[in-house]
Design a protein around this motif. Structure first.
Motif, short mmCIF file in Angstrom:
data_model
loop_
_atom_site.label_atom_id
_atom_site.label_comp_id
_atom_site.label_asym_id
_atom_site.label_seq_id
_atom_site.Cartn_x
_atom_site.Cartn_y
_atom_site.Cartn_z
N MET A 102 0.77 -1.07 0.13
CA MET A 102 -0.01 0.04 0.05
C MET A 102 0.90 1.21 -0.14
SD MET A 102 -2.55 1.41 2.90
CE MET A 102 -2.63 3.14 3.17
N GLN A 103 1.94 1.29 0.71
CA GLN A 103 2.69 2.38 1.04
C GLN A 103 3.47 2.66 -0.36
OE1 GLN A 103 5.20 1.55 4.26
NE2 GLN A 103 3.78 1.47 5.63
N MET A 104 3.92 1.72 -1.16
CA MET A 104 4.49 1.89 -2.42
C MET A 104 3.63 2.45 -3.52
SD MET A 104 7.71 1.29 -1.70
CE MET A 104 7.22 1.97 -0.25
N ALA A 105 2.35 2.00 -3.37
CA ALA A 105 1.22 2.51 -4.13
C ALA A 105 0.95 4.02 -4.04
CB ALA A 105 0.21 1.82 -4.22
N VAL A 106 0.98 4.39 -2.61
CA VAL A 106 0.84 5.71 -2.37
C VAL A 106 2.03 6.76 -3.06
CG1 VAL A 106 0.61 7.57 -0.48
CG2 VAL A 106 -0.63 5.21 -0.44
N ILE A 107 3.36 6.01 -2.79
CA ILE A 107 4.44 6.90 -3.26
C ILE A 107 4.51 6.96 -4.79
CG2 ILE A 107 7.00 6.51 -3.38
CD1 ILE A 107 7.17 5.53 -0.39
N GLU A 108 4.12 5.98 -5.36
CA GLU A 108 3.77 5.83 -6.83
C GLU A 108 2.94 6.93 -7.10
OE1 GLU A 108 2.63 5.62 -10.95
OE2 GLU A 108 1.08 4.94 -8.99
N ALA A 109 1.84 7.10 -6.66
CA ALA A 109 0.84 8.11 -6.90
C ALA A 109 1.24 9.64 -6.60
CB ALA A 109 -0.38 8.17 -6.10
N ALA A 110 1.99 9.63 -5.42
CA ALA A 110 2.69 10.93 -5.33
C ALA A 110 3.82 11.47 -6.29
CB ALA A 110 3.39 10.93 -3.72
N ARG A 111 4.52 10.57 -6.86
CA ARG A 111 5.40 10.81 -7.58
C ARG A 111 5.06 11.04 -9.34
NH1 ARG A 111 10.46 6.18 -6.62
NH2 ARG A 111 11.04 6.75 -4.51
N ASN A 112 4.08 10.18 -9.46
CA ASN A 112 3.66 10.13 -10.87
C ASN A 112 2.31 11.00 -11.39
OD1 ASN A 112 6.16 8.57 -11.63
ND2 ASN A 112 5.05 6.76 -10.78
N VAL A 113 1.50 11.16 -10.27
CA VAL A 113 0.40 11.71 -10.33
C VAL A 113 0.32 13.03 -9.87
CG1 VAL A 113 -1.97 11.54 -10.27
CG2 VAL A 113 -0.77 9.66 -10.52
N VAL A 114 0.84 13.31 -8.71
CA VAL A 114 0.88 14.44 -7.92
C VAL A 114 1.88 15.27 -8.27
CG1 VAL A 114 0.97 15.61 -5.79
CG2 VAL A 114 -0.52 13.66 -6.08
N GLY A 115 3.04 14.82 -8.75
CA GLY A 115 4.28 15.29 -9.11
C GLY A 115 5.24 15.56 -8.23
N LEU A 116 5.34 14.85 -6.73
CA LEU A 116 6.27 15.08 -5.81
C LEU A 116 7.33 13.88 -6.10
CD1 LEU A 116 6.54 16.59 -3.07
CD2 LEU A 116 5.40 14.48 -2.07
N GLU A 117 8.10 14.62 -6.85
CA GLU A 117 9.13 13.59 -7.49
C GLU A 117 10.14 12.76 -6.49
OE1 GLU A 117 11.37 15.59 -10.65
OE2 GLU A 117 9.60 15.99 -11.79
N ASP A 118 10.30 13.37 -5.38
CA ASP A 118 11.33 12.73 -4.70
C ASP A 118 10.42 12.18 -3.35
OD1 ASP A 118 10.28 15.02 -3.30
OD2 ASP A 118 12.32 15.66 -2.31
N ALA A 119 9.26 11.74 -3.67
CA ALA A 119 8.49 11.21 -2.53
C ALA A 119 9.01 9.89 -2.36
CB ALA A 119 7.00 10.93 -3.06
N GLY A 120 9.17 9.36 -0.97
CA GLY A 120 9.59 8.36 -0.29
C GLY A 120 9.31 7.94 0.98
N SER A 121 10.22 7.15 1.65
CA SER A 121 9.77 6.82 2.83
C SER A 121 10.83 6.99 3.95
CB SER A 121 9.36 5.22 3.12
OG SER A 121 9.45 4.88 4.46
N GLU A 122 10.41 7.53 5.17
CA GLU A 122 11.49 7.43 6.30
C GLU A 122 12.31 6.47 6.56
OE1 GLU A 122 10.23 11.07 9.37
OE2 GLU A 122 9.92 9.25 9.72
N GLU A 123 11.62 5.11 6.36
CA GLU A 123 12.26 4.04 6.59
C GLU A 123 13.60 3.80 5.54
OE1 GLU A 123 11.16 -0.80 6.33
OE2 GLU A 123 10.04 0.43 5.66
#
Length: 547
Positions: free
Chosen positions: A383-404
């Motif tokens: 789920m987290q990777m799907a949200v990061i994918e959406a943030a990067r490729n749909v919203v345009g937040l290119e450096d979206a990622g995880s604190e982990e």
């Protein structure tokens, strides 16, 4: 007072003690008895929570937040009885309890020894909930002869002597190897295994013998004679097409009758095998087939995703189709286009995991499913990777990622769409965690309630707007990006009751794209499939018809 069945193993490991114990539990239920199942593991880890999946397979999580051996998943899937923290213990936990008592002075200055202090601690664990059920089935991990298992064997020997006569029996699982050159099944390893067991004071009442070939009556009689058990208590265990055939197979072989005879329960209640006859019918009479890709990072060991594989099988049973799962290494997609690897599958599942390795591949798998309208189920990290994918490729937040991943690398590289969960509500109190805390047992563990959005896909799937599912994670999707993501069509369709923690996301313009922070596979059973998995397979069937 419960009757106790102690299940041990010999000759080689991985013979299927857990499956055999689970099937026996199901058979006793079919005869009207109540059961509870326990696992006693000899390893020195306090629990399997910090073990690599390559070491121990998946970690099964109970409603009350215990991280346990995967065999407890078998127990639940076959009996439907929800496991508890008190149904799993390791040598590490036993020794920790003993040492904590010694530090507190509970032993009044006595010298602490394996006998009686460690064995007493094991016996105290075994009899928890003694008055709740008719039968307690206790599986001892490892193989007879293992040094680390000796305290457990000694404890169950003592336990059986302290109970009234006829309250405890021993069931031993062994292997009958086949020598192709001579065309013979060899009984000597079983004889030696029983001899080893008897040397520590335990005499098996029932022998379950794994074999690749039919066991001739002559060989069964020989085993009975030399192992000092009744001939009808030598039960064959053959390889099966599906593990869910085990209850019917063992019933036909007479396992449940042999156990009841050992307890001198006569006349034995007649069994009602309707549930397992239906399960067997659904296995053998599938009306179609779908192919589902599991894109993960532990694909070299299928046991790492044991509950997911079984939940997909249950979803297939619910829809009367065969589910063929294929394991795809997420790291492949970090260098290659995922399309050639994922085309032809009717659905894609991205499971949980820990660490950064393989995550970029999981992100690309989510992107492929979103863009090509392929049914997608993301679980936990999926789920987290799907949200990061959406943030990067749909919203345009290119450096979206995880604190982990930043914590792992020791430097900041991403805008944390997924952050370390430091505080959450559990029951009537607030749990607080730090990144520097011990790893073991510090995640958000166990059953939590989620509130679903009216009219959402998940509300339709569950047929309700309030659900309870099991969790195991320490990182969480940050809701401060919710408004931007929802504006682009990624609906936050499930939230914690306080509205702070996202539990479910789904793409509104997609035939079936759902990500969940929890682990729905942990509560799935062949006779009660997890709703998400049943509907996910249904969506795969629809996709198969379109391809």
């Amino acid at each position: 007072m419960a009757r106790y069945i102690f299940i041990t193993g010999g000759v080689v490991s991985s013979l299927g003690k857990g499956l055999t114990a689970a099937a026996l539990g199901a058979l006793l239920q079919a005869r009207g008895f109540s059961v509870r199942m326990r696992k006693l593991d000899p390893y020195l880890n306090v629990d399997p929570g910090t073990m690599s999946p390559f070491e121990h397979g998946e970690v099964f999580v109970t409603d009350d937040g215990a991280e346990t051996d995967l065999d407890l998943g078998h127990y639940e899937r076959f009996t439907g009885v929800a496991a508890r923290a008190t149904d799993s213990v390791s040598s590490g936990r036993i020794y920790t309890n003993v040492l904590e008592k010694e530090r507190r002075g509970d032993y009044l200055g006595k010298t602490i020894q394996v006998i009686p202090h460690v064995t007493n601690e094991i016996k105290d664990f075994i009899e928890i909930g003694d008055d709740e059920v008719d039968f307690m089935l206790c599986e001892i991990g490892g193989t007879v002869g293992d040094i680390e298992a000796l305290p457990f064997f000694e404890a169950i020997r003592q336990f059986s002597q302290e109970r009234p006569r006829g309250q405890c029996i021993f069931m031993h699982l062994t292997l009958l190897p086949y020598l192709a050159a001579s065309g013979e099944l060899k009984t000597k390893p079983t004889q030696h295994s029983v001899k080893e067991l008897r040397s520590i004071g335990i005499a098996p009442d029932v022998l379950v013998c794994r074999a690749e070939h039919p066991i001739p009556e002559k060989e069964r009689a020989k085993i009975a004679l030399f192992c000092n058990v009744r001939p009808d208590s030598v039960i064959p265990a053959y390889d099966l097409k599906s593990i869910y055939e085990a209850p019917m197979s063992f019933h036909r072989a007479g396992l449940d009758q042999a156990v009841l005879d050992a307890f001198q329960i006569s006349p034995a209640p007649a069994p009602n095998m309707t549930r397992w006859e239906d399960v067997e019918d659904r296995i053998h009479n599938a009306e179609g087939e779908v192919k589902i890709a599991i894109v993960g990072k532990y694909v070299q060991l299928e046991d790492a995703y044991k509950s997911i594989k079984e939940a997909l099988t249950h979803g297939g049973m619910a829809n009367r189709v065969k589910v063929t799962t294929e394991w795809v290494d997420a790291e492949i997609f970090e260098k290659e286009d995922p399309a050639p690897h994922l085309e032809g599958y009717h659905a894609i599942l991205v499971p949980g995991g820990f660490g950064e390795r393989g995550t970029e591949g999981k992100i690309r798998a989510a992107q492929f499913a979103r863009e090509h309208k392929v049914p997608y189920l993301g679980i936990c990290l999926g789920m987290q990777m799907a949200v990061i994918e959406a943030a990067r490729n749909v919203v345009g937040l290119e450096d979206a990622g995880s604190e982990e991943f930043d914590h792992e690398a020791g430097k900041k590289r991403f805008t944390p769409v997924v952050y370390h969960l430091k505080e959450w509500v559990q029951g009537n109190y607030t749990v607080k965690r730090k990144v520097s805390d011990d790893k073991g047992g510090t995640m958000r563990l166990g059953a939590y309630t989620a509130t679903l959005k009216e009219g959402s896909k998940v509300a339709e799937v569950y047929g309700d707007t309030t659900i309870e599912e099991r969790h195991r994670h320490r990182y969480e999707v940050d809701i401060k990006y919710r408004e931007e993501l929802e504006a682009k069509g990624l609906c936050f369709s499930g939230m914690s009751p306080d509205g702070r923690l996202p539990e479910i996301v789904e793409w509104q313009d997609h035939p079936w794209f759902i990500g969940v922070q929890y682990h729905p596979e942990l509560k799935s059973k062949p006779f009660a499939p997890a709703p998400l998995f049943a509907d996910f397979v249904r969506a795969a069937i629809e996709q198969e018809r379109l391809v």
